[in-house]
Design an enzyme around this catalytic site. Sequence first.
Site, PDB file in Angstrom:
ATOM      1  N   GLY A   1      -7.102  -8.436  -0.159  1.00  0.00           N
ATOM      2  CA  GLY A   1      -7.193  -9.363   0.970  1.00  0.00           C
ATOM      3  C   GLY A   1      -6.453 -10.674   0.761  1.00  0.00           C
ATOM      4  O   GLY A   1      -5.320 -10.704   0.278  1.00  0.00           O
TER       5      GLY A   1
ATOM      6  N   ARG B   1       0.815  -1.219   0.000  1.00  0.00           N
ATOM      7  CA  ARG B   1       0.000   0.000   0.000  1.00  0.00           C
ATOM      8  C   ARG B   1       0.846   1.265   0.000  1.00  0.00           C
ATOM      9  O   ARG B   1       0.431   2.285  -0.579  1.00  0.00           O
ATOM     10  CB  ARG B   1      -0.956  -0.012   1.199  1.00  0.00           C
ATOM     11  CG  ARG B   1      -2.069  -1.020   0.990  1.00  0.00           C
ATOM     12  CD  ARG B   1      -2.945  -1.164   2.197  1.00  0.00           C
ATOM     13  NE  ARG B   1      -4.206  -1.814   1.839  1.00  0.00           N
ATOM     14  CZ  ARG B   1      -5.118  -2.168   2.708  1.00  0.00           C
ATOM     15  NH1 ARG B   1      -4.919  -1.966   4.005  1.00  0.00           N
ATOM     16  NH2 ARG B   1      -6.234  -2.741   2.311  1.00  0.00           N
TER      17      ARG B   1
ATOM     18  N   GLY C   1     -12.338  -4.644   1.000  1.00  0.00           N
ATOM     19  CA  GLY C   1     -13.699  -4.192   1.310  1.00  0.00           C
ATOM     20  C   GLY C   1     -14.248  -3.281   0.227  1.00  0.00           C
ATOM     21  O   GLY C   1     -15.393  -3.431  -0.219  1.00  0.00           O
TER      22      GLY C   1
END
Length: 391
Positions: free
Chosen positions: A348, A37, A371
């Site tokens: 994920g 990230r 999500g």
Amino acid sequence: MFNKKTIKDMDFQGKKALVRVDFNVPLKNGVITDDTRVVAALPTIQYLLAHGAAVILCSHLGRPKTAADLEYSMRPVAEYLGTLVKVPVHFAEDCIGPVAEAAASSLKMGEVLVLENTRFHPEETKNDEGMSRALASLADIFVNDAFGSAHRAHSSTVGVADYLPACAGFLLEKEIEYLDRAIEDPKRPFVAILGGAKISDKIGVIKNLLAKADTILIGGGMANTFLKAKGYEMGDSLVEADAIETAASLIAEGGSKLILPVDMVLADAFDNNALTRIVEAGDVPAGWRCLDIGPKSIALFSELVAGAGTVVWNGPMGVFEMPNFAKGTFEVAKAVAESKAISIIGGGDSASAINQSGLADKISHISTGGGASLEMLEGIILPGLAALADR
Ligand code: AMP
């Protein structure tokens, strides 16, 4: 088409840019164990620096209970970012208030400031107006590059956009474009692969995909509930009793689009060293539980993936944390990587399986937001995107 303003539509010369990034990274003893990230935010940070801005980064990290929860401090992330960019990276021990204001006002153009965890203030997740205004007061322009948090209407993702010119960063734009095209204008056949523990989290996704995809492959614990709905006894398998009826109606609605495992790996305990056996999909004896899809299911799923034009994958095919029940997940990862389809991994566990397999470079797009990508697959408009200015 991406219809929001992006950083390319704005003039950053001599401006302070408040950038909401997704620096919600896994940390162990203060060390980042997966920097995906942080690396994914670099193109936006570098573009802003190259275009004359001072860059103020904010993000949440984990779920701290209080501001004293220094286990969730952003400081190690700021220090790590300092090793990736060639300009000074400062850190402010608060994201709003006097400490943040002083750090932001002394920040020079061409430098970076990382603010402390936004969730150290409980107002953040309430999308509190005061917090939104306080964040906005630090900068001239707001940039949202946090795809992984774009499904949350919080102060740093949504509220702040009311008080500053607001646009998207490159990562947010790229994530939305990939998923949007896959869902709305896919190269066909469009094959979706869904796994993970529960159906209840993914009912909306399955419903939306039944209207958009050509084939939906179901694996993981959620397949158990579908098999139970078909009338099989599932022994000690994970089954969501209150989702059986929904599963039955999805099977009826999906018809031949919805494909369940045809065989499964059973274990006599929830343990990597349990006794195992491979059986055709059917009744599971008491004392046994289904922990992975079997070889025939792997072959069937792989064949359908090989013939796809677009593949979207979210959720493991079995309990892949245990090596003896990881085969379904890793073989599906391989099939997705080998396929010529446009391939999108929904973050994920599936992203982690692809990374562990060393196949990441064979995937068209690996999402940084599990999500958020699920909500897109469900057809929900992300609040973090809706808050930005239209082009
Ligand atoms: P989710 O968070 O819903 O994507 O679920 C991921 C979790 O599902 C992983 O931790 C897997 O171990 C678990 N899982 C996958 N297949 C099964 C299964 N057959 N039985 C129990 N848990 C499973």
